[in-house]
Design an enzyme around this catalytic site. Sequence first.
Site, PDB file in Angstrom:
ATOM      1  N   ASP A  71       0.858  -1.191   0.000  1.00  0.00           N
ATOM      2  CA  ASP A  71       0.000   0.000   0.000  1.00  0.00           C
ATOM      3  C   ASP A  71       0.896   1.244   0.000  1.00  0.00           C
ATOM      4  O   ASP A  71       2.110   1.152   0.206  1.00  0.00           O
ATOM      5  CB  ASP A  71      -0.887  -0.046   1.261  1.00  0.00           C
ATOM      6  CG  ASP A  71      -1.978   1.021   1.266  1.00  0.00           C
ATOM      7  OD1 ASP A  71      -2.319   1.550   0.199  1.00  0.00           O
ATOM      8  OD2 ASP A  71      -2.494   1.318   2.370  1.00  0.00           O
TER       9      ASP A  71
ATOM     10  N   GLU B 280       2.760   5.051  -3.958  1.00  0.00           N
ATOM     11  CA  GLU B 280       2.759   5.977  -5.124  1.00  0.00           C
ATOM     12  C   GLU B 280       4.061   6.745  -5.273  1.00  0.00           C
ATOM     13  O   GLU B 280       4.408   7.067  -6.428  1.00  0.00           O
ATOM     14  CB  GLU B 280       1.571   6.940  -4.991  1.00  0.00           C
ATOM     15  CG  GLU B 280       0.223   6.273  -5.181  1.00  0.00           C
ATOM     16  CD  GLU B 280      -0.161   5.322  -4.039  1.00  0.00           C
ATOM     17  OE1 GLU B 280       0.234   5.595  -2.902  1.00  0.00           O
ATOM     18  OE2 GLU B 280      -0.815   4.320  -4.309  1.00  0.00           O
TER      19      GLU B 280
ATOM     20  N   ASP C 162      -9.049   3.587  -2.883  1.00  0.00           N
ATOM     21  CA  ASP C 162     -10.095   3.987  -1.945  1.00  0.00           C
ATOM     22  C   ASP C 162     -11.350   4.492  -2.635  1.00  0.00           C
ATOM     23  O   ASP C 162     -11.610   5.696  -2.699  1.00  0.00           O
ATOM     24  CB  ASP C 162      -9.537   5.054  -0.997  1.00  0.00           C
ATOM     25  CG  ASP C 162      -8.360   4.528  -0.193  1.00  0.00           C
ATOM     26  OD1 ASP C 162      -8.165   3.289  -0.168  1.00  0.00           O
ATOM     27  OD2 ASP C 162      -7.633   5.341   0.401  1.00  0.00           O
TER      28      ASP C 162
HETATM   29  O1  MIG Z   1      -3.830   5.992   4.716  1.00  0.00           O
HETATM   30  O2  MIG Z   1      -3.788   0.749   5.543  1.00  0.00           O
HETATM   31  O3  MIG Z   1      -5.933   2.179   0.133  1.00  0.00           O
HETATM   32  O4  MIG Z   1      -6.942  -0.065   1.455  1.00  0.00           O
HETATM   33  O5  MIG Z   1      -7.011   0.005   4.265  1.00  0.00           O
HETATM   34  C1  MIG Z   1      -4.653   4.918   4.380  1.00  0.00           C
HETATM   35  C2  MIG Z   1      -4.955   1.505   5.669  1.00  0.00           C
HETATM   36  C3  MIG Z   1      -3.817   3.691   4.175  1.00  0.00           C
HETATM   37  C4  MIG Z   1      -5.017   2.992   2.182  1.00  0.00           C
HETATM   38  C5  MIG Z   1      -5.472   1.802   1.410  1.00  0.00           C
HETATM   39  C6  MIG Z   1      -6.532   1.056   2.183  1.00  0.00           C
HETATM   40  C7  MIG Z   1      -5.989   0.657   3.531  1.00  0.00           C
HETATM   41  C8  MIG Z   1      -5.509   1.888   4.293  1.00  0.00           C
HETATM   42  N1  MIG Z   1      -4.508   2.597   3.495  1.00  0.00           N
END
Ligand code: MIG
Length: 754
Positions: A387, A390, A458
């Site tokens: 996650d 980017e 999201d």
């Molecule tokens: O700042 O890990 O897209 O799927 O549950 C949010 C917490 C960070 C973004 C991800 C989401 C995940 C969440 N993350």
Amino acid sequence: METVIAGNVQGFKQQAGVLNIQIAHAEAKVFIYSPTIIRVSISKKHADTDGSFAVIRQPLADFDVDESAEFIKINTTALKLRISKSPLRFSFFTADGKPLSEDDARFGTTWQGERVITHRKLYADEKFIGLGEKTGNLNRRGTSYTNWNTDAVDYGPKSDPLYKTFPFFIGLHSGLTYGLFLDNTHKSYFDFGATTDDEMSWFGADGGDLNYYFFGAQGVAKIIEDYTWLTGRMEMPPLWSLGYQQCRWSYMSAKEVLKIAKTFRKKKIPADVVYCDIDYMEGFKIFTWNKKTFADPQGMMDQLKAMNFHLVTIVDPGIKIEEGYHQYDEGIANDYFAKYPDGENYTGYVWPGRCHFPDFFREDVREWWGAAFTSLTDVGVDGFWNDMNEPAAWGQNMPWIVKFGDKYMPEVRNAYGMQMARATYNSTKTILKNKRPFVLTRAAYAGTQRYSAVWTGDNMGTDEHMLLGQRLVNSLGITGMSFTGVDIGGFTSNPTPELMVRWNSLGVYTPMFRNHAIKGSKMREPWEWGAANEQIIKKDIEQRYRLLPYIYSGFYQSALNGLPISRTLAIEFPFEEKVYYERFQNQFMFGDNLLVAPVESDKMNTEVYLLKGDWYRLSTDEKLKGDKIVNVPSPLTDLPVFAKAGAIIPMQNIVQSTTEKGDGILQLHVWNGKEATEFMYYEDDGDSYDYENGAYYKRIIRFDPKHKIVRLLAVEGSFVSRFSKVKIVWHGFETQNKPITSIPFINDVIELKY
Ligand code: MIG
């Protein structure tokens, strides 16, 4: 700022598989990769080394170049490239001379500082599809997009950019198809005639080479095959990852994780996967377990395994700045983090607080970071979720002076997530020995299909997002990403019970079937929606498990030739106008034989555009004539799904997880039709790489209405099928065949007359 327009050719020479063309301010290089793939790279200064994150093929060693007064000419068996000399312009034609794509005669390629753009003629009837995870309509004509991987929290149906970069599109006009892949990781731009009086389209980037691969194969599927030949294809995923996946931010303790898993089993709702989002860690430190809430990870894993559950854990890139934290200490000692130009480590705030960011562009860093996955694999984790890559940090604006490898952030940002997924995949594959890891990433660049599945970040719990998500999945499929999913139910808000039910039924026909929700939202599991809804959700999840033999064969096709599992109708019918109507553009083929029509949760009747041929409603066997728009009931219990006449769909009995063997009977469903059809059935052990050495089970199944026979051709491969019997289930046959009987599923040819 000066605008420089590519001028006249001053000279050219050909050496060892590359044609070099000089103009006043720049040079162009031309390479041939195959008769249908030509690469053009135009640059003020090409780098000495010619690297790509995406491309895994080499150009041909040699090719012929001809010259006339006006043109430099290159012909392959499939394509003609005409390069005009005064000024330098590139035009691509079919072998018989029909224009596919031509530089705008006035502007061709231009520079403003380092920004480089190529302008192309726009054909009156030209449509565009592709670019992967992009909002908007299936047909991208009249719109424009930017690639700049972004933590697009709260994105909407028009937001751009989102998380991923796939600078590859397919153009369609005059009954012809072509593809174009701009292999450049800088911020890049695509304009499909948004504001150019229908005169031109344009694409380019803030820096680097205007480096594109032109695909001239005729047929969208063939272009996808070529694109994935060039950039690679997915490997067979672990079978368990195709089962139902239950996620949440977060199940807060081992106890809660186990409770969720137990509830699935108790309620006999099939599932294979449960997730740990960021709260399983100690202070959000990657590769740690929270000592209180996850005190005994091994114990938890043992119990999950005993229930046939797999666990996927999240890892973010940010490494907490904290002396004594292993990853931090080693990263500092070995200089593994991204830096400012003065050599200082870049610092950003994310979940753990102040963080440094691994420089995933370096092989030594990928290996170092990847080796730490043993903290997860040792206890039995075999799924890994990337996650925030980017990369994201609070404030969302990483300074442009941060350095990765030997490049600055703006040059390679769009590939950071891909390099993280690459590190995750390569290292966990090594650690797990002969077992397939499951990797899921949010950010990606072209070629990421080699390492990872993706989800669309999201989204929100609205009907609009459900339909948008389907377009994102279908579009990702055009760009080589076959293993894709969305947060079913919507991430950032609570769906209505109706939407939850509907979305779950669509999830059955999504390559990755994962339910996920944001922290603070209402619980989202199948039993949270009332008894009646629970029954519908359960039935739909069961349908997913019944379809697994069909779905797995679909993934095999994808591994073989890049064809996605969820296919926009534009793949097979690119010149059929109705495919692009807003009310039909979300429809897709799920594998070869099922047409799925996503529909809002409050519509109990819906219009569906059936492609030509005959169709059968999957749930009722009602026969419908195709090549027309039909109005069909769409209650929450029955998403409109149709089997093609002649469809062959292998299914199995309902199991509670993919680990369960089932009853050993392969159910071969066949729908009557006038024309002969074929299906390639594929099976292997579902979790090792032995299939690469022949341990698979593959056979063609033919439906031959003329001779009234279904024939299973001889088996290829050394794997022993987990099915011992086959049972044919006939649909839409006049003389309903004798009671269904099961016969031995032997390796020799099997013939079934009806
Ligand atoms: O700042 O890990 O897209 O799927 O549950 C949010 C917490 C960070 C973004 C991800 C989401 C995940 C969440 N993350």
